[in-house]
Write a protein that holds these residues in place. Structure first.
Motif, PDB file in Angstrom:
ATOM      1  N   LYS A  41       4.356 -11.850  -5.041  1.00 41.44           N
ATOM      2  CA  LYS A  41       5.278 -12.177  -6.135  1.00 41.44           C
ATOM      3  C   LYS A  41       5.618 -10.921  -6.937  1.00 41.44           C
ATOM      4  O   LYS A  41       6.789 -10.651  -7.234  1.00 41.44           O
ATOM      5  CB  LYS A  41       4.644 -13.243  -7.034  1.00 41.44           C
ATOM      6  CG  LYS A  41       5.514 -13.669  -8.187  1.00 41.44           C
ATOM      7  CD  LYS A  41       4.830 -14.763  -8.997  1.00 41.44           C
ATOM      8  CE  LYS A  41       5.633 -15.110 -10.239  1.00 41.44           C
ATOM      9  NZ  LYS A  41       4.990 -16.187 -11.010  1.00 41.44           N
ATOM     10  N   TYR A  42       4.608 -10.157  -7.260  1.00 41.34           N
ATOM     11  CA  TYR A  42       4.825  -8.915  -8.008  1.00 41.34           C
ATOM     12  C   TYR A  42       5.702  -7.959  -7.201  1.00 41.34           C
ATOM     13  O   TYR A  42       6.606  -7.318  -7.755  1.00 41.34           O
ATOM     14  CB  TYR A  42       3.487  -8.267  -8.353  1.00 41.34           C
ATOM     15  CG  TYR A  42       3.630  -6.969  -9.113  1.00 41.34           C
ATOM     16  CD1 TYR A  42       3.956  -6.979 -10.464  1.00 41.34           C
ATOM     17  CD2 TYR A  42       3.445  -5.746  -8.484  1.00 41.34           C
ATOM     18  CE1 TYR A  42       4.106  -5.796 -11.172  1.00 41.34           C
ATOM     19  CE2 TYR A  42       3.594  -4.558  -9.179  1.00 41.34           C
ATOM     20  CZ  TYR A  42       3.910  -4.582 -10.520  1.00 41.34           C
ATOM     21  OH  TYR A  42       4.059  -3.406 -11.210  1.00 41.34           O
ATOM     22  N   ALA A  43       5.461  -7.862  -5.911  1.00 45.75           N
ATOM     23  CA  ALA A  43       6.247  -6.964  -5.057  1.00 45.75           C
ATOM     24  C   ALA A  43       7.717  -7.385  -5.032  1.00 45.75           C
ATOM     25  O   ALA A  43       8.605  -6.527  -5.063  1.00 45.75           O
ATOM     26  CB  ALA A  43       5.656  -6.933  -3.648  1.00 45.75           C
ATOM     27  N   ILE A  44       7.976  -8.691  -4.977  1.00 46.87           N
ATOM     28  CA  ILE A  44       9.367  -9.164  -5.024  1.00 46.87           C
ATOM     29  C   ILE A  44      10.006  -8.746  -6.340  1.00 46.87           C
ATOM     30  O   ILE A  44      11.131  -8.242  -6.368  1.00 46.87           O
ATOM     31  CB  ILE A  44       9.452 -10.695  -4.832  1.00 46.87           C
ATOM     32  CG1 ILE A  44       9.094 -11.072  -3.396  1.00 46.87           C
ATOM     33  CG2 ILE A  44      10.850 -11.211  -5.188  1.00 46.87           C
ATOM     34  CD1 ILE A  44       8.940 -12.572  -3.163  1.00 46.87           C
ATOM     35  N   GLU A  45       9.287  -8.947  -7.431  1.00 45.91           N
ATOM     36  CA  GLU A  45       9.811  -8.588  -8.753  1.00 45.91           C
ATOM     37  C   GLU A  45      10.100  -7.094  -8.860  1.00 45.91           C
ATOM     38  O   GLU A  45      11.005  -6.684  -9.587  1.00 45.91           O
ATOM     39  CB  GLU A  45       8.824  -9.021  -9.840  1.00 45.91           C
ATOM     40  CG  GLU A  45       8.716 -10.527  -9.983  1.00 45.91           C
ATOM     41  CD  GLU A  45       7.548 -10.976 -10.852  1.00 45.91           C
ATOM     42  OE1 GLU A  45       6.635 -10.161 -11.129  1.00 45.91           O
ATOM     43  OE2 GLU A  45       7.536 -12.162 -11.241  1.00 45.91           O
ATOM     44  N   GLN A  46       9.351  -6.285  -8.124  1.00 52.27           N
ATOM     45  CA  GLN A  46       9.521  -4.833  -8.157  1.00 52.27           C
ATOM     46  C   GLN A  46      10.445  -4.322  -7.052  1.00 52.27           C
ATOM     47  O   GLN A  46      10.589  -3.107  -6.887  1.00 52.27           O
ATOM     48  CB  GLN A  46       8.147  -4.151  -8.041  1.00 52.27           C
ATOM     49  CG  GLN A  46       7.186  -4.498  -9.160  1.00 52.27           C
ATOM     50  CD  GLN A  46       7.726  -4.117 -10.525  1.00 52.27           C
ATOM     51  OE1 GLN A  46       8.175  -2.992 -10.723  1.00 52.27           O
ATOM     52  NE2 GLN A  46       7.715  -5.058 -11.466  1.00 52.27           N
ATOM     53  N   ASN A  47      11.012  -5.251  -6.280  1.00 52.41           N
ATOM     54  CA  ASN A  47      11.871  -4.885  -5.137  1.00 52.41           C
ATOM     55  C   ASN A  47      11.139  -4.012  -4.119  1.00 52.41           C
ATOM     56  O   ASN A  47      11.744  -3.170  -3.468  1.00 52.41           O
ATOM     57  CB  ASN A  47      13.161  -4.199  -5.608  1.00 52.41           C
ATOM     58  CG  ASN A  47      14.017  -5.114  -6.443  1.00 52.41           C
ATOM     59  OD1 ASN A  47      14.158  -6.300  -6.134  1.00 52.41           O
ATOM     60  ND2 ASN A  47      14.567  -4.592  -7.516  1.00 52.41           N
ATOM     61  N   ASN A  48       9.845  -4.237  -3.990  1.00 56.09           N
ATOM     62  CA  ASN A  48       9.026  -3.513  -3.017  1.00 56.09           C
ATOM     63  C   ASN A  48       8.826  -4.434  -1.820  1.00 56.09           C
ATOM     64  O   ASN A  48       7.826  -5.136  -1.706  1.00 56.09           O
ATOM     65  CB  ASN A  48       7.689  -3.112  -3.648  1.00 56.09           C
ATOM     66  CG  ASN A  48       6.855  -2.253  -2.730  1.00 56.09           C
ATOM     67  OD1 ASN A  48       7.086  -2.196  -1.525  1.00 56.09           O
ATOM     68  ND2 ASN A  48       5.862  -1.587  -3.302  1.00 56.09           N
ATOM     69  N   TYR A  49       9.793  -4.420  -0.938  1.00 52.36           N
ATOM     70  CA  TYR A  49       9.821  -5.402   0.142  1.00 52.36           C
ATOM     71  C   TYR A  49       8.788  -5.136   1.228  1.00 52.36           C
ATOM     72  O   TYR A  49       8.324  -6.072   1.879  1.00 52.36           O
ATOM     73  CB  TYR A  49      11.240  -5.531   0.684  1.00 52.36           C
ATOM     74  CG  TYR A  49      12.184  -5.969  -0.419  1.00 52.36           C
ATOM     75  CD1 TYR A  49      12.007  -7.197  -1.052  1.00 52.36           C
ATOM     76  CD2 TYR A  49      13.191  -5.139  -0.870  1.00 52.36           C
ATOM     77  CE1 TYR A  49      12.826  -7.591  -2.090  1.00 52.36           C
ATOM     78  CE2 TYR A  49      14.023  -5.537  -1.919  1.00 52.36           C
ATOM     79  CZ  TYR A  49      13.837  -6.759  -2.519  1.00 52.36           C
ATOM     80  OH  TYR A  49      14.641  -7.153  -3.556  1.00 52.36           O
ATOM     81  N   ALA A  50       8.405  -3.891   1.410  1.00 53.57           N
ATOM     82  CA  ALA A  50       7.345  -3.600   2.378  1.00 53.57           C
ATOM     83  C   ALA A  50       6.025  -4.199   1.901  1.00 53.57           C
ATOM     84  O   ALA A  50       5.312  -4.854   2.675  1.00 53.57           O
ATOM     85  CB  ALA A  50       7.211  -2.093   2.585  1.00 53.57           C
ATOM     86  N   GLN A  51       5.707  -3.990   0.627  1.00 54.79           N
ATOM     87  CA  GLN A  51       4.475  -4.550   0.060  1.00 54.79           C
ATOM     88  C   GLN A  51       4.530  -6.077   0.048  1.00 54.79           C
ATOM     89  O   GLN A  51       3.539  -6.739   0.309  1.00 54.79           O
ATOM     90  CB  GLN A  51       4.241  -4.019  -1.356  1.00 54.79           C
ATOM     91  CG  GLN A  51       2.955  -4.531  -1.994  1.00 54.79           C
ATOM     92  CD  GLN A  51       1.718  -4.104  -1.236  1.00 54.79           C
ATOM     93  OE1 GLN A  51       1.587  -2.952  -0.870  1.00 54.79           O
ATOM     94  NE2 GLN A  51       0.815  -5.034  -0.978  1.00 54.79           N
TER      95      GLN A  51
END
Length: 136
Positions: A41-51
């Motif tokens: 969820k945090y990765a989506i919010e940060q646009n970190n799609y690999a994570q």
């Protein structure tokens, strides 16, 4: 420094797994899946799609492991209901991964938290009986 901390955490987790009861192992799987969902969820919010993909993939693996640990022969209805819930969660996590759907992650997290709370509420003197539903 970060590598050392990760190595320490890995050794600590491996040590805990080595001495954990089957009941505790299931608790650890719930905790791990919930952590990975939160990380996704945090990765989506940060646009970190690999994570995001890595975190959700790990959550999927853990829930698949929980599903695979069900003893369908011993605990028919309970295991069948958990199986259906785990299957639903796996679909929702896959959809969340493809669509960057935070709501789907929240839905799975809510369901998993409810199951974990039930598991955590089992009195210690009944832990040996819980291996009838989940076996590792």
């Amino acid at each position: 420094m970060r590598g050392s901390l990760q190595s320490y955490r890995k050794v600590s987790l491996e040590s805990e797994i080595a001495v954990a009861s089957p009941h505790r192992l299931i608790q650890m799987m719930f905790e791990g899946a919930l952590q990975r969902i939160a990380q996704g969820k945090y990765a989506i919010e940060q646009n970190n799609y690999a994570q995001k993909g890595e975190s959700i993939g790990k959550a999927i693996s853990i829930i698949a492991g929980l599903n695979g640990s069900l003893n369908m022969e011993t605990e028919g209805d309970v295991a069948a209901n958990l199986n259906a819930l785990y299957d639903f969660m796996l679909v929702k996590l896959s959809e969340a991964n493809v669509n960057n759907d935070i709501q789907a992650l929240d839905d799975v997290s809510g369901l998993l938290t409810t199951i974990k709370e039930g598991w955590d509420a089992i009195p210690e003197d009944k832990h040996q009986l819980t291996s009838a539903t989940n076996t590792l």
